[in-house]
Design an enzyme around this catalytic site. Structure first.
Site: not given
Length: 524
Positions: A109, A184, A208
């Site tokens: 990420k 997210s 997330s």
């Protein structure tokens, strides 16, 4: 009749000595490396049945073929990926002892600092920024000889539940390209779901990792707060942020969790003494089953749609028929958790994001004065959702509102922790649907902020209490996957893995249901 997950049967036979030392029988038919779980890829690499470079090339091919549609990645460096894979192959030739996941590629990420690779947190204010050092978790996967495929898309600074707030692109759900992959960290879970990566790292503040896992039919784990180092992770809300694994199955998540977990003196909240036998817990859970495990649950009918509520009820009955002991528990402050979370998160975010002044890093929008340059850069390069939350957070912390909002939210946080303490005096783990609805249509909620925030209804309680929690596939509704959340007491992450592995055996593999006639959107 229990539908046994094939890979866990395979592992059970291996542990019983019924297979060769390589761990797996000879393949029959075409080998599709990119469709294999990480633990099997690792075994094939160690036994030299395939090379680490061949494995890397398989995933590189998938990314090049599909990411123009899925948009999971913000940045790739396949030269680096190949270099690490070749190094693994060379070390295997010299009989060097390698980690259990050596040679298995991984996506990361964009919230996590990577030396020599851009890290932007999905924001234009960090566009093109290359960190001078690696996050601790990157150092650990590098020592484990795991080739990094690239950096995955996310909502800007982790603020969002759909990856639509990324400053660069919108990630699409591999099950239905017209729908969200969650947020997210939608990029990491979408990459795993689309077989672009066997493993990925995500960060979880209020859900997330878990919400994207729910949307994409993957596994996502939020570890106990403080058990995985945050050093080198861009801060959203420091009292919530955690790095965790994304994978296609429980065992793979456990193996990756073992790589990244452990004490780090560079993180002020890092836990010194930890039980890191997560893969062993997964093996034992798969072998032992769910019989005798005390499963708590909360009736989700007042916050979940009817189809997820019905599927959750059927799942509980299936688990009970296999010997699980069910307890409906009281959670008095559950409905207040998401509100308290957003108040605290926005307050912490407004403080953390004040460091992005364009002076130390990131591009500048020049003005006549230094203060003007800072103001102009932040105005142009922060996205609208980030600006909204900074303003709200600053308001929450301002004189006259601090006690009414921030301190009240902290009191609710304490009450949520007390609720969990009572629950875990009665049960081993708590089960909840991961989210109120399946993945929604892109654009459906982007201008309806309250509705978007409610996507985190079930994930924020564990975040408030700092507890380990994971989302595993529960089933498919109208062609879309939905997740089952498993929450355990703090520092009992192994229960998430043992319970998850047992439930995974019973539910079976949902991916055979992908791309069915129920899927009304274009698929990957």
């Amino acid at each position: 009749m229990i539908r046994r997950a094939p890979f866990l049967i395979l592992l059970r036979f291996c542990r019983m000595g019924k297979m060769a030392c390589s761990g797996y029988p000879p393949f029959q038919g075409r080998i599709v490396l990119s469709e294999m779980p990480a633990h099997r890829l690792a075994a094939l690499i160690r036994s030299k049945e395939v090379s680490a470079l061949e494995v890397a090339e398989s995933f590189i091919d998938n990314i090049e073929a599909s990411d123009s549609r899925i948009c999971a990645f913000l940045y790739t460096d396949f030269s680096y990926t190949r270099d690490v894979a070749r190094r693994v192959d060379e070390e295997l030739k010299s009989a060097t002892k390698l980690s259990p996941l050596a040679g298995v590629p991984i996506a990361v990420k964009d919230m996590i600092l990577t030396r020599d690779m851009p890290t932007t947190a999905g924001s234009k204010i960090l566009e093109g920024w290359i960190p001078p050092y690696n996050a601790t978790v990157i150092e650990r996967i590098s020592r484990a000889r795991m080739p990094i495929l690239g950096k995955t898309n996310q909502d800007e600074f982790g603020m969002g539940s759909s990856t639509e707030y990324s400053a660069y692109k919108t990630t699409r759900n591999p099950w239905d390209l017209s729908r969200t992959a969650g947020g997210s960290g939608g990029g990491s879970s979408a990459a795993v779901s689309a077989s672009q990566a066997p493993l990925a790292l995500g960060t979880d503040t209020g859900g997330s990792i878990r919400l994207p896992a729910h949307c994409t039919g993957t596994v996502g784990i939020r570890p106990t707060y403080g058990s995985v180092s945050r050093y080198g992770v861009i801060a959203l809300a420091s009292s919530f942020d955690q790095v965790g694994p994304c994978s296609s199955n429980i065992l793979d998540a456990a193996l990756l969790h073992e790589v990244i977990a452990g004490y780090d003196p560079a993180d002020a909240v890092s836990i010194k003494d930890q039980d890191l036998n997560f893969s062993q817990a997964a093996y034992e859970g798969a072998n032992r089953g769910i019989s005798g495990v005390r499963l708590g649950f909360v009736n989700p009918s007042n916050w979940c749609n009817s189809k997820i509520t019905d599927l959750f009820g059927r799942t509980l009955k299936s688990l009970e028929s296999e010997g699980a002991v069910l307890h409906e528990v009281q959670f008095p402050n559950f409905d207040h958790a998401v509100q308290a979370y957003y108040l605290i998160m926005q307050a912490e975010a407004s403080s953390n994001l004040s460091r992005y002044d364009s002076i130390r890093f990131g591009p500048q929008e020049m003005a006549a004065s230094a203060s003007g340059t800072v103001s102009k850069t932040r105005s142009i390069r922060f996205g609208p959702e980030v600006k909204r939350r900074i303003l709200l957070g600053t308001h929450i912390l301002s004189a006259g509102y601090y006690d009414d909002f921030y301190m009240s939210a902290q009191k609710i946080r304490l009450l949520v922790k007390r609720d969990f303490a009572k629950i875990f005096s009665l049960v081993d783990v708590l089960l909840l649907p991961t989210a109120p609805t399946p993945a929604f249509k892109l654009g459906e909620k982007i201008d309806h902020h309250t509705s978007m925030y409610k996507s985190d209804t079930a994930t924020t309680p564990a975040s408030l209490a700092g507890l380990p929690a994971g989302s595993i596939p529960m089933g498919v509704i109208d062609g879309l996957p939905v997740g089952l959340q498993i929450i355990a007491p703090g520092q009992f992450d192994s229960r998430v893995y043992s319970t998850g592995a047992a439930i995974e055996q019973i539910i079976g593999d949902i991916h055979a249901m992908k791309n069915t006639k129920h899927n009304t959107g274009q698929t990957a």
